[in-house]
Design a protein around this motif. Structure first.
Motif, PDB file in Angstrom:
ATOM      1  N   VAL A  49       0.970  -1.117  -0.084  1.00 52.43           N
ATOM      2  CA  VAL A  49       0.043  -0.060  -0.098  1.00 52.43           C
ATOM      3  C   VAL A  49       0.962   1.353   0.060  1.00 52.43           C
ATOM      4  O   VAL A  49       1.504   1.466   1.203  1.00 52.43           O
ATOM      5  CB  VAL A  49      -1.076  -0.173   1.406  1.00 52.43           C
ATOM      6  N   SER A  50       1.097   1.493  -1.230  1.00 56.68           N
ATOM      7  CA  SER A  50       1.657   3.115  -1.357  1.00 56.68           C
ATOM      8  C   SER A  50       1.366   3.760  -2.593  1.00 56.68           C
ATOM      9  O   SER A  50       1.108   2.948  -3.492  1.00 56.68           O
ATOM     10  CB  SER A  50       3.021   2.870  -0.975  1.00 56.68           C
ATOM     11  N   VAL A  51       0.984   5.067  -2.546  1.00 57.62           N
ATOM     12  CA  VAL A  51       0.653   5.857  -3.975  1.00 57.62           C
ATOM     13  C   VAL A  51       1.791   6.474  -4.549  1.00 57.62           C
ATOM     14  O   VAL A  51       2.605   7.579  -3.302  1.00 57.62           O
ATOM     15  CB  VAL A  51      -0.337   5.920  -4.614  1.00 57.62           C
ATOM     16  N   THR A  52       3.028   6.743  -5.526  1.00 53.92           N
ATOM     17  CA  THR A  52       3.706   7.790  -5.854  1.00 53.92           C
ATOM     18  C   THR A  52       3.906   8.072  -7.420  1.00 53.92           C
ATOM     19  O   THR A  52       2.781   7.616  -7.823  1.00 53.92           O
ATOM     20  CB  THR A  52       4.911   7.585  -5.511  1.00 53.92           C
ATOM     21  N   THR A  53       4.266   9.310  -6.660  1.00 58.33           N
ATOM     22  CA  THR A  53       4.335  10.565  -8.357  1.00 58.33           C
ATOM     23  C   THR A  53       5.484   9.307  -9.482  1.00 58.33           C
ATOM     24  O   THR A  53       5.916   9.256  -8.341  1.00 58.33           O
ATOM     25  CB  THR A  53       5.003  11.503  -7.835  1.00 58.33           C
ATOM     26  N   THR A  54       5.850  10.427 -10.114  1.00 55.64           N
ATOM     27  CA  THR A  54       6.570   9.990 -10.935  1.00 55.64           C
ATOM     28  C   THR A  54       8.276  10.348 -10.990  1.00 55.64           C
ATOM     29  O   THR A  54       8.996   9.834 -11.000  1.00 55.64           O
ATOM     30  CB  THR A  54       6.301  10.481 -12.328  1.00 55.64           C
ATOM     31  N   ASN A  55       7.844  11.114  -9.833  1.00 50.95           N
ATOM     32  CA  ASN A  55       9.301  11.442  -9.669  1.00 50.95           C
ATOM     33  C   ASN A  55       9.624  10.768  -8.233  1.00 50.95           C
ATOM     34  O   ASN A  55      11.301  11.236  -7.386  1.00 50.95           O
ATOM     35  CB  ASN A  55       9.435  13.132  -9.170  1.00 50.95           C
ATOM     36  N   GLY A  56       8.674   9.378  -7.589  1.00 50.61           N
ATOM     37  CA  GLY A  56       9.169   9.056  -6.256  1.00 50.61           C
ATOM     38  C   GLY A  56       8.216   9.676  -5.057  1.00 50.61           C
ATOM     39  O   GLY A  56       8.904   9.190  -4.103  1.00 50.61           O
ATOM     40  N   THR A  57       8.280  11.051  -4.764  1.00 49.66           N
ATOM     41  CA  THR A  57       7.392  11.468  -3.814  1.00 49.66           C
ATOM     42  C   THR A  57       6.052  11.318  -2.885  1.00 49.66           C
ATOM     43  O   THR A  57       5.351  10.516  -4.075  1.00 49.66           O
ATOM     44  CB  THR A  57       7.041  12.671  -4.115  1.00 49.66           C
ATOM     45  N   ILE A  64       8.128   7.055 -18.734  1.00 48.10           N
ATOM     46  CA  ILE A  64       7.447   6.434 -17.161  1.00 48.10           C
ATOM     47  C   ILE A  64       7.769   5.490 -17.663  1.00 48.10           C
ATOM     48  O   ILE A  64       6.625   4.276 -18.509  1.00 48.10           O
ATOM     49  CB  ILE A  64       6.157   6.650 -16.886  1.00 48.10           C
ATOM     50  N   ASP A  65       8.143   3.809 -17.243  1.00 48.51           N
ATOM     51  CA  ASP A  65       8.612   2.739 -17.234  1.00 48.51           C
ATOM     52  C   ASP A  65       7.791   2.009 -16.180  1.00 48.51           C
ATOM     53  O   ASP A  65       7.256   2.805 -15.150  1.00 48.51           O
ATOM     54  CB  ASP A  65       9.900   2.281 -17.414  1.00 48.51           C
ATOM     55  N   ASN A  66       6.715   1.125 -16.609  1.00 50.15           N
ATOM     56  CA  ASN A  66       6.199  -0.126 -15.324  1.00 50.15           C
ATOM     57  C   ASN A  66       7.566  -0.723 -14.992  1.00 50.15           C
ATOM     58  O   ASN A  66       8.479  -1.326 -15.692  1.00 50.15           O
ATOM     59  CB  ASN A  66       5.175  -0.776 -16.587  1.00 50.15           C
ATOM     60  N   THR A  67       7.610  -0.622 -14.198  1.00 56.10           N
ATOM     61  CA  THR A  67       9.021  -1.581 -13.187  1.00 56.10           C
ATOM     62  C   THR A  67       7.503  -2.995 -12.194  1.00 56.10           C
ATOM     63  O   THR A  67       6.421  -2.204 -12.825  1.00 56.10           O
ATOM     64  CB  THR A  67       9.273  -1.153 -12.096  1.00 56.10           C
ATOM     65  N   GLU A  68       8.302  -3.563 -11.872  1.00 56.16           N
ATOM     66  CA  GLU A  68       8.089  -4.873 -11.221  1.00 56.16           C
ATOM     67  C   GLU A  68       6.264  -4.538 -10.574  1.00 56.16           C
ATOM     68  O   GLU A  68       6.580  -4.369  -9.619  1.00 56.16           O
ATOM     69  CB  GLU A  68       8.560  -5.841 -10.775  1.00 56.16           C
ATOM     70  N   LYS A  69       5.281  -5.129 -10.977  1.00 53.51           N
ATOM     71  CA  LYS A  69       4.152  -5.417  -9.789  1.00 53.51           C
ATOM     72  C   LYS A  69       4.088  -3.659 -10.044  1.00 53.51           C
ATOM     73  O   LYS A  69       2.653  -3.457  -9.718  1.00 53.51           O
ATOM     74  CB  LYS A  69       4.126  -5.777  -8.547  1.00 53.51           C
ATOM     75  N   ASP A  70       3.860  -2.942 -11.058  1.00 51.99           N
ATOM     76  CA  ASP A  70       3.495  -1.233 -10.552  1.00 51.99           C
ATOM     77  C   ASP A  70       1.943  -1.667 -11.635  1.00 51.99           C
ATOM     78  O   ASP A  70       2.016  -1.613 -12.605  1.00 51.99           O
ATOM     79  CB  ASP A  70       4.447  -0.197 -11.319  1.00 51.99           C
ATOM     80  N   VAL A  71       1.353  -0.449 -11.446  1.00 57.94           N
ATOM     81  CA  VAL A  71       0.515   0.002 -12.159  1.00 57.94           C
ATOM     82  C   VAL A  71       0.477   1.409 -12.138  1.00 57.94           C
ATOM     83  O   VAL A  71       0.529   1.823 -11.468  1.00 57.94           O
ATOM     84  CB  VAL A  71      -0.844  -0.683 -11.417  1.00 57.94           C
ATOM     85  N   VAL A  72       0.437   2.007 -13.543  1.00 58.04           N
ATOM     86  CA  VAL A  72       0.519   3.177 -13.791  1.00 58.04           C
ATOM     87  C   VAL A  72      -0.336   3.198 -14.883  1.00 58.04           C
ATOM     88  O   VAL A  72      -1.774   3.068 -15.357  1.00 58.04           O
ATOM     89  CB  VAL A  72       1.814   3.247 -15.252  1.00 58.04           C
ATOM     90  N   VAL A  73      -1.447   4.328 -13.804  1.00 62.32           N
ATOM     91  CA  VAL A  73      -2.128   5.244 -13.250  1.00 62.32           C
ATOM     92  C   VAL A  73      -2.346   6.493 -14.417  1.00 62.32           C
ATOM     93  O   VAL A  73      -1.553   7.868 -13.060  1.00 62.32           O
ATOM     94  CB  VAL A  73      -3.278   5.320 -12.768  1.00 62.32           C
ATOM     95  N   GLN A  88      -1.950  13.733 -14.974  1.00 65.44           N
ATOM     96  CA  GLN A  88      -1.133  13.501 -13.874  1.00 65.44           C
ATOM     97  C   GLN A  88      -1.269  12.199 -13.497  1.00 65.44           C
ATOM     98  O   GLN A  88      -2.091  10.959 -14.051  1.00 65.44           O
ATOM     99  CB  GLN A  88      -2.168  13.877 -12.194  1.00 65.44           C
ATOM    100  N   THR A  89      -0.117  11.409 -13.642  1.00 69.74           N
ATOM    101  CA  THR A  89       0.850   9.939 -13.263  1.00 69.74           C
ATOM    102  C   THR A  89       1.048   9.929 -12.327  1.00 69.74           C
ATOM    103  O   THR A  89       1.876  10.280 -11.983  1.00 69.74           O
ATOM    104  CB  THR A  89       1.408   9.427 -14.972  1.00 69.74           C
ATOM    105  N   VAL A  90       0.537   8.460 -11.710  1.00 73.06           N
ATOM    106  CA  VAL A  90       0.717   8.153 -10.657  1.00 73.06           C
ATOM    107  C   VAL A  90       0.909   6.303 -10.745  1.00 73.06           C
ATOM    108  O   VAL A  90       0.617   5.815 -11.520  1.00 73.06           O
ATOM    109  CB  VAL A  90      -0.445   8.279  -9.233  1.00 73.06           C
ATOM    110  N   LYS A  91       1.501   6.023  -9.980  1.00 74.36           N
ATOM    111  CA  LYS A  91       1.951   4.320  -9.600  1.00 74.36           C
ATOM    112  C   LYS A  91       1.100   3.578  -8.428  1.00 74.36           C
ATOM    113  O   LYS A  91       1.438   4.593  -7.596  1.00 74.36           O
ATOM    114  CB  LYS A  91       3.416   3.930 -10.310  1.00 74.36           C
ATOM    115  N   THR A  92       0.375   2.992  -8.094  1.00 76.56           N
ATOM    116  CA  THR A  92       0.424   2.025  -6.812  1.00 76.56           C
ATOM    117  C   THR A  92       1.265   1.161  -6.876  1.00 76.56           C
ATOM    118  O   THR A  92       2.384   0.554  -8.038  1.00 76.56           O
ATOM    119  CB  THR A  92      -1.065   0.890  -6.908  1.00 76.56           C
ATOM    120  N   GLN A  93       2.977   0.732  -6.264  1.00 78.20           N
ATOM    121  CA  GLN A  93       3.927   0.064  -5.985  1.00 78.20           C
ATOM    122  C   GLN A  93       3.026  -0.891  -4.576  1.00 78.20           C
ATOM    123  O   GLN A  93       2.878  -0.697  -3.917  1.00 78.20           O
ATOM    124  CB  GLN A  93       5.172   0.085  -5.760  1.00 78.20           C
TER     125      GLN A  93
END
Length: 303
Positions: free
Chosen positions: A27-35, A283-292, A298-303
């Motif tokens: 459970v975490s949602v981060t922006t594409t710059n990692g914050t 913006i790359d998908n990394t393992e287990k990411d869902v890019v939204v 705005q682009t966010v990732k669930t990690q």
């Protein structure tokens, strides 16, 4: 008779051998710059007790963050699949490989969808049809849209067509209304020359327009495919790509003029360098990411 028995056995195997699971996403949602991300147009996740799911299926509360307006989801998969959701409107593009079936269904359920409005098959390859029969059975789409082009034996495609008998073969560009948003399907084979020789030359591109934002989902469209749709209004703020060096020529990118690219596949170095030279964010998908991608760009990732 042997063919019929084989088909019946295959359908039974789909029901009996595939156990719906889910890949848990921390459970975490981060922006594409990692914050840490605070999404201004997000509301609380749906209450799981209000979502009727078949026995054994679960949802992921973090993916299930509900957005006011349009949201486009790109999970990290072995194949290709993108989900578009806007209110009560839903569209799944492609079905990934056979190993992607549970992850795609898990995403669909976590967004709150039990039955799809549209399923679009951009092209028929092992990367787009692997989980097609499974997803047809589990999401019961109202509409199944495809080109109808098939150039080699594809068991999953044939089985899906047996399960869903009223597939629509789209002959030319078409607009689908999503409330006050709309989706435009761009086909490369309506220029009078007909189908090309490979699936990637006939791949259906999907353009989503909502408010002041445009998103272009290219799937497997190669450079010959791009050349045919280049003058069909392909300009977009965000570009989804799924392959490496088969497409995304400089001429095509100059038509699209995206500010960012969502890469759902493995990008080759020359293409990455091309985006860098054009000052396009990747913006790359990394393992287990869902890019939204949200309606405001705005682009966010669930990690």
């Amino acid at each position: 008779m042997k063919t019929l028995n084989k088909l019946k056995i295959s359908v039974l195997l789909i029901f009996s051998l595939i156990v719906i699971g889910c890949t848990q996403v921390p459970v975490s949602v981060t922006t594409t710059n990692g914050t840490e991300d605070i999404v201004p147009n997000a509301t609380e996740p749906l209450n799981q007790t209000n979502t009727t799911l078949p026995e054994g299926e679960t949802i992921d509360e973090e993916i299930n963050r509900k957005y006011d307006g349009l949201a486009i989801y790109a999970p990290n998969l072995n194949g290709e699949s993108v989900l578009i959701n806007y209110g009560e409107n839903s569209m799944l593009i492609n079905a990934g490989t056979e190993t992607d079936s549970q992850n795609i269904l898990h995403l669909v359920r976590s967004v709150g969808i039990t039955s799809l409005d549209y399923f679009v098959l951009s092209d028929a390859t092992i990367y787009t049809t692997g989980s097609l029969p499974f997803l047809i059975l589990k999401t019961t789409p109202t509409n199944f849209i495809e080109s109808g082009f098939i150039n080699q034996a594809n068991y999953n495609y044939d089985l899906a067509k047996t399960l869903f008998k009223n597939a629509t073969k789209i002959p030319s560009d078409e607009i689908i209304n999503f409330g006050d948003a709309y989706v435009k399907l761009l086909v490369p084979y309506d220029d009078g020359s007909g189908f090309g020789t490979t699936p990637w030359q006939n791949s259906i591109a999907v353009k989503v327009i909502y408010g002041g934002q445009t998103v272009l989902i290219m799937n497997g469209c190669d450079f010959l495919c791009e050349d045919k749709i280049m003058d069909d209004g392909v300009d977009a703020d965000t570009l989804f790509i799924s392959d490496d060096c088969q497409g995304n020529t400089l001429a095509f990118l100059q038509k699209v003029t995206p500010t960012k690219v969502i890469s759902t596949g493995v990008m080759c170095d020359p293409l990455r360098e091309r985006f860098k030279q054009l000052d396009i964010e990747v913006i790359d998908n990394t393992e287990k990411d869902v890019v939204v991608v949200l309606e405001n760009g705005q682009t966010v990732k669930t990690q």
